[in-house]
Design an enzyme around this catalytic site. Structure first.
Site, mmCIF file in Angstrom:
data_model
loop_
_atom_site.group_PDB
_atom_site.id
_atom_site.type_symbol
_atom_site.label_atom_id
_atom_site.label_comp_id
_atom_site.label_asym_id
_atom_site.label_seq_id
_atom_site.Cartn_x
_atom_site.Cartn_y
_atom_site.Cartn_z
ATOM 1 N N GLN A 130 0.828 -1.211 0.000
ATOM 2 C CA GLN A 130 0.000 0.000 0.000
ATOM 3 C C GLN A 130 0.862 1.261 0.000
ATOM 4 O O GLN A 130 0.315 2.365 0.089
ATOM 5 C CB GLN A 130 -0.927 0.015 1.232
ATOM 6 C CG GLN A 130 -1.795 -1.198 1.396
ATOM 7 C CD GLN A 130 -2.918 -1.282 0.360
ATOM 8 O OE1 GLN A 130 -3.166 -0.359 -0.404
ATOM 9 N NE2 GLN A 130 -3.589 -2.422 0.328
ATOM 10 N N LYS B 251 -2.214 -3.918 -7.332
ATOM 11 C CA LYS B 251 -2.614 -2.695 -6.603
ATOM 12 C C LYS B 251 -1.990 -1.456 -7.238
ATOM 13 O O LYS B 251 -2.353 -0.336 -6.915
ATOM 14 C CB LYS B 251 -2.183 -2.791 -5.133
ATOM 15 C CG LYS B 251 -2.893 -3.905 -4.365
ATOM 16 C CD LYS B 251 -2.513 -3.874 -2.909
ATOM 17 C CE LYS B 251 -2.735 -5.180 -2.199
ATOM 18 N NZ LYS B 251 -4.132 -5.540 -2.005
#
Ligand code: C6P
Length: 412
Positions: A209, A232
């Protein structure tokens, strides 16, 4: 990493690159707020993958024919793109894996088994994803080390002083997230690495992240390992990256055995290929790696600093809009956090929230987010989470806020 864009941020032009954003969900505009779960893909990535299968596909590093040589060149170009994106010193410090999870398991097995023993310590934070807990528990159980947990504060912030107090001369591995997938907290990775190195520890950063929200320079951060997932980062699923410092990777035994990772094989003895092949046993995710390279080209075209600034604006707007929803509580409000907004409502369970706002085309994740120890820390079974990415707009957030008002009406 060197961003190429000098243009103003044009979110509508960016949105036009993502075909899925013009799909309707139950007749409504798709409001996609689950990029931390998996980000959508721009047509540049979709076309790159299509091109591999349509025009230049064969196995890599195994054939002397045209197609194999072409595909091998594209695959290695993708590695160079990743290297430049995170500013690794050498291309061979970039290992392609299936994703973050596999990369952490690789380090825990190949580095951990060779270097840890009884009495040694592994440090994680309370905010880790299961992918950065369970591989270390497995290592602990294999080698007799101890797993220690650095706390997070009630607002989700991480205190360097807590870490400084807990790290000892026995700490062999410091395995922290760059950004929490639940709280959005950004950890001070450079300072963590400095302190860990002073005590002789090796730093493994779960960047799943992190790399999506800000420029990452692994040499400047001076981390030993940095891992992330392609899906992601607006790239394909099934591809991830393990960055490791050359000297550490050189000294580590292979993680898996098979084709591609050997130099010579006899029944008596096998010798390993050089980096990075030593850690890429079997046919790798070829089209996925090339697709990841295309995603990186795309992100460089916009600029990671520009993306970070856009997301800061979104986070401010979300904080302001959602604060006005009665009975909504944020989980994670640390200063300087990334655009990951977890919350609960006093009137409804997160699963109900998610199901109801889905009727409005709004996609958020609800659950424990693969971070059960963190849920226990906050005494919560789950949260709802809106994660904001490069293609989100203030309008997306307004629709989320209006949908949450409807949840309130239903459950009042
Ligand atoms: N988090 C989320 O919704 P993989 O599955 O290997 O690509 O990534 C695992 C992982 C590791 N660390 C962090 C911080 C993560 O956020 C994730 C994946 C997703 O939050 C899916 S569970």
């Amino acid at each position: 990493m060197n961003d190429m864009s000098t243009l103003p941020y044009d979110v509508e032009a960016i949105r036009a690159d993502f075909p899925i954003l013009s799909e309707l969900v139950r007749g409504k505009r798709l409001v996609y707020l689950d990029s931390a779960g998996s980000a959508q893909k721009p047509r540049q990535v979709i076309e790159a993958v299509d091109r591999v299968y349509g025009t230049e596909y064969a196995n890599v590093h195994r054939g002397l024919h045209f197609m194999s040589e072409q595909t091998s060149a594209r695959y290695e170009e993708a590695r160079e793109k990743v290297r430049a994106f995170i500013n690794a010193e050498h291309e061979h410090e970039v290992i392609f894996t299936k994703g973050t999870t596999e990369a952490i398991n690789l380090v825990a097995s190949a580095y951990g088994d060779a270097n840890l023993g009884p009495g040694d310590e592994i440090l994680v934070t309370h905010a880790e994803h299961h992918s950065n807990i369970v591989p270390w528990q497995l290592l602990r159980d294999r080698c007799g080390a101890t797993l220690k947990v650095v706390p997070v504060d009630d607002d989700g912030s991480f205190k360097l002083s807590d870490f400084d107090e807990m790290i000892t001369e026995r700490t062999k591995i410091v395995a922290f997230c760059h950004v929490s997938n639940v709280l959005g907290t950004v950890l001070p990775v450079k300072e963590i690495a400095r302190i860990a190195h002073e005590r002789g520890g090796v730093v493994v950063i779960d960047g799943a992240q992190g790399v999506v929200h800000m420029p990452v320079d692994v040499q400047d951060l001076d981390v030993d390992f940095y891992v992330f997932s392609g899906h992601k980062l607006y790239g394909p699923s099934g591809i991830g990256v393990l960055y490791g410092k050359e000297a550490l990777l050189e000294a580590m035994p292979p993680y898996q055995g098979g084709g591609g990772m050997i130099n010579t094989v006899t029944f008596e003895k096998t010798t390993w290929a050089d980096l990075p092949d030593k850690f890429e046993a079997g046919t790798p995710p070829i089209a996925q790696a090339i697709g990841l390279g295309a995603a990186i080209d795309y992100l460089k075209g916009i600029g990671m600093a520009a993306i970070a600034e856009h997301e800061r604006g979104l986070l401010n707007h979300a904080t302001q809009r959602l604060s006005a929803v009665e009975g909504l509580n944020f989980v994670g409000t640390a200063a300087g956090k990334a655009s990951v907004v977890s919350f609960t409502m006093d009137c409804a369970h997160p699963h109900d929230i998610s199901t109801i706002i889905d009727q409005n085309g709004v996609a958020v994740r609800a659950g424990h987010h693969c971070a059960q120890p963190l849920m226990d820390r906050f005494d919560l079974p789950s949260t709802a989470r809106a994660s904001l990415g490069l293609y989100n707009t203030n309008e997306d957030i307004d629709i989320l806020a209006e949908s949450l008002e409807k949840v309130r009406e239903i459950f009042r």
